[in-house]
Each structure stands twice: as structure tokens, then as C-alpha cells.
Design an enzyme around this catalytic site. Structure first.
Site, PDB file in Angstrom:
ATOM      1  CD  GLU A  25      -1.045   0.487   3.427  1.00 43.55           C
ATOM      2  OE1 GLU A  25      -1.244   1.863   3.556  1.00 43.55           O
ATOM      3  OE2 GLU A  25      -1.505  -0.072   4.618  1.00 43.55           O
ATOM      4  CE  LYS A  86      -6.549   6.812   5.373  1.00 52.40           C
ATOM      5  NZ  LYS A  86      -6.826   6.678   6.830  1.00 52.40           N
ATOM      6  CB  VAL A 106      -6.198  -2.082   3.599  1.00 52.83           C
ATOM      7  CG1 VAL A 106      -6.794  -3.426   3.412  1.00 52.83           C
ATOM      8  CG2 VAL A 106      -5.043  -1.929   4.563  1.00 52.83           C
ATOM      9  CB  SER A 140     -11.945   0.142   8.283  1.00 49.28           C
ATOM     10  OG  SER A 140     -11.255   0.292   7.077  1.00 49.28           O
ATOM     11  CB  ALA A 141     -13.776   1.147   3.338  1.00 44.84           C
ATOM     12  CG  ASP A 142      -9.160  -1.419   5.373  1.00 39.44           C
ATOM     13  OD1 ASP A 142      -9.142  -0.412   4.435  1.00 39.44           O
ATOM     14  OD2 ASP A 142      -8.151  -0.851   6.541  1.00 39.44           O
ATOM     15  CE  LYS A 159      -3.209   1.400  10.372  1.00 40.63           C
ATOM     16  NZ  LYS A 159      -3.993   0.456   9.383  1.00 40.63           N
TER      17      LYS A 159
END
EC number: 4.2.1.70
Length: 304
Positions: A25, A86, A106, A140-142, A159
């Protein structure tokens, strides 16, 4: 679609020949670390992947193109330019259309890797369910990307600024395999252990490669998550870092920081409050993930 892809010649050749390639990334370069440590880290990660017999492919959005594999000049540009966007899934089409420079999260690194045909991606830690989810609904969209894009992500867990048990539950709900690499519990980014037990443990990179081969042959649409603990000699004391994180969260709330600005703010604040110790740990866990990710990619290429 090809008009938006700019695959570096080295990466394209490796893919054509069936050699192992590992995606990386770029948000960690532009938003995750200060200059010049960000460039040094990016170059070292790529060197580690090469040493392990794979080809690195750092991904970013530049000049209307999804760049798969960056030059030294590209890395420097990402690390030093102001107003680098971002870019998550929701931002992707707009940033490409506007031909702006953007760092991939990500989620968008997974998208780019999949478009290019790269099955493995190494990062530091994934996003997840944020603390205070019951009030903010901030996820998160991750996690959504892992549920729909068949790329294996190697990380040191989610995290630790996040709500870890809710993140694990969300991953389970979405049917995303979470494999503990030589661990029974979820690593907590800065620390090698947490209180949260995993359903699956694997001892070797060959096991992971074999599972991925079966998953791809079945046509399963979800990705998978390999959680690789930070080496114990580089981890921080759990009680100490938990206290620091709690303080950083309070400061973020006071400053009114929300959404995609939250993670970079918290990580920066934690670096400040730890006197740079968290940054050292972050760099070391990324290096460790790069080694493991390259070895998995190599084992997978040998299977195929």
C-alpha cells in the site's frame, strides 16, 4: 479497464512468468509516517521482498492511472507532495477522473492488486470497527473489501486503536478467514498478543498457500487475513501502549477528529506520546510482514 492500469514492466513480466509478486500500500508512505522515514521504510520493505525471492509492487493513484509498481521518483513524490489524497473505494473513481495523486488504503490496494492479478498484499495493520461503534457506526472499508475481493492480506492484526473484539466478530460475519501465523490469539499491532482467541492457526507458509489455492479454485469471492505477530523483541508493553492509545483517543475527541482523518491523527499522536517508540515498532512489524508475505507468495507460485 486497462486504460486505467499502469503496471511496471518488472511486475508485468513477473506476473506473465508466474513468479511471486507482493502488493504494497501507499497510505503508510503518505499518511502513516513522517519524512524521510516513510521513504526509507518503503525502500527497505521492497528490498526485503526481493531478498525473499518475490517482486514488490507498491500501488498508488497517479495522473489518472492505477500504478502497480512505483519508481524511486514516484515514492519520493508520494512521500513529499502536499495534498496527497487518501483513497478508499468511495474515492477511487473521482481521484482517477480528476487525475490527482492518491495513496491507496488497504481497500484500494486490494482492488488494484486484484485487477493486476496479484494475490498477495502486505501491510502493517488493517482498519476495523472503531471504538464507540454503537454511537458512530464507524467501520473501516477495509473489512468490506476483504469480504468481496479475493486477495490475501498479511498484517500484524488490526490497528490497536480499534475495537478488536468487534472487528473479529465483523470479520466472522463476513466469512473472512483469519489465520494466526504461529499464534493462537489476535496480535494487537504494537504487541504480539491480545485477549482474543482465533479460530484458525497455521504453522507454515505452505499451509496458507494451499488454502489460497483451494479458495481460488472454488471461486470464493472473499479475501483472507493472515495475522502475523510483531517480533517480541520489538513489541511495546501492552499496559503502556493501551494507556497511550486511550490518551490519544481523548485528544482526538476534543479536537473533533472523525472519519478517515481519525487513523492518521491517532497514529501521529501515539508517535508523539511514545517519543517515537511506536514508529520504531510499526516499521519493524511491517518488515516482518514483508518477509512472511513474500514467502507465502513464493510457496503459492510453486504450487501453481
Amino acid at each position: 479497464m486497462k486504460q486505467y492500469l499502469d503496471i511496471a514492466p518488472e511486475v508485468a513480466q513477473a506476473l506473465a512468468e508466474g513468479k511471486p509478486v507482493v502488493a504494497l500500500e501507499s497510505t503508510i508512505i503518505s499518511h502513516g509516517m513522517p519524512y524521510p522515514q516513510n521513504v526509507e521504510m518503503a525502500q527497505t520493505v521492497e528490498a526485503i521482498i526481493r531478498e525473499e525471492g518475490a517482486v514488490p509492487a507498491t500501488i498508488a493513484i497517479m495522473d489518472g492511472k492505477y500504478k502497480i509498481g512505483l519508481s524511486a521518483a514516484d515514492l519520493e513524490r508520494l512521500a513529499t507532495e502536499k495534498d496527497v489524497a487518501k483513497v478508499s473505494r468511495r474515492d477511487l473513481a473521482l481521484i482517477l477522473a480528476q487525475k490527482k495523486i492518491g495513496a491507496t488504503t488497504v481497500a484500494t490496494t486490494m482492488i488494484g492488486a486484484h485487477l493486476a492479478g496479484i494475490p498477495y498484499f502486505v501491510t502493517g495493520g488493517i482498519g476495523g470497527v472503531h471504538r464507540g461503534y454503537e454511537e458512530t457506526m464507524d467501520v473501516s472499508a477495509d473489512l468490506e473489501e476483504l469480504a468481496q475481493t479475493p486477495v490475501t492480506v498479511i498484517c500484524a492484526g488490526a490497528k490497536s486503536i480499534l475495537d478488536l473484539p468487534r472487528t473479529l466478530e465483523y470479520l466472522e460475519t463476513k466469512g473472512i478467514p483469519v489465520l494466526g501465523y504461529q499464534t493462537d490469539v489476535l496480535p494487537a499491532f504494537y504487541t504480539s498478543k491480545s485477549l482474543y482467541k482465533l479460530n484458525s492457526r497455521v504453522e507454515s507458509v505452505e499451509e496458507i498457500a494451499q488454502m489460497d489455492k483451494v479458495s481460488h479454485e472454488l471461486g470464493l469471492s472473499a479475501g483472507s487475513l493472515v495475522v502475523n505477530p510483531i517480533p517480541t523483541e520489538h513489541e511495546l508493553d501492552a499496559a503502556y501502549i493501551d494507556e497511550i492509545i486511550a490518551q490519544a483517543v481523548v485528544e482526538a475527541e476534543k479536537a473533533g477528529i472523525t472519519g478517515k482523518d481519525m487513523t492518521p491523527f491517532l497514529l501521529g499522536k501515539i508517535v508523539e506520546l511514545t517519543g517515537g517508540e511506536s514508529l520504531k515498532a510499526n516499521i519493524q512489524l511491517v518488515y516482518n510482514n514483508a518477509k512472511v508475505g513474500a514467502r507465502i507468495a513464493k510457496a503459492y507460485s510453486e504450487l501453481n
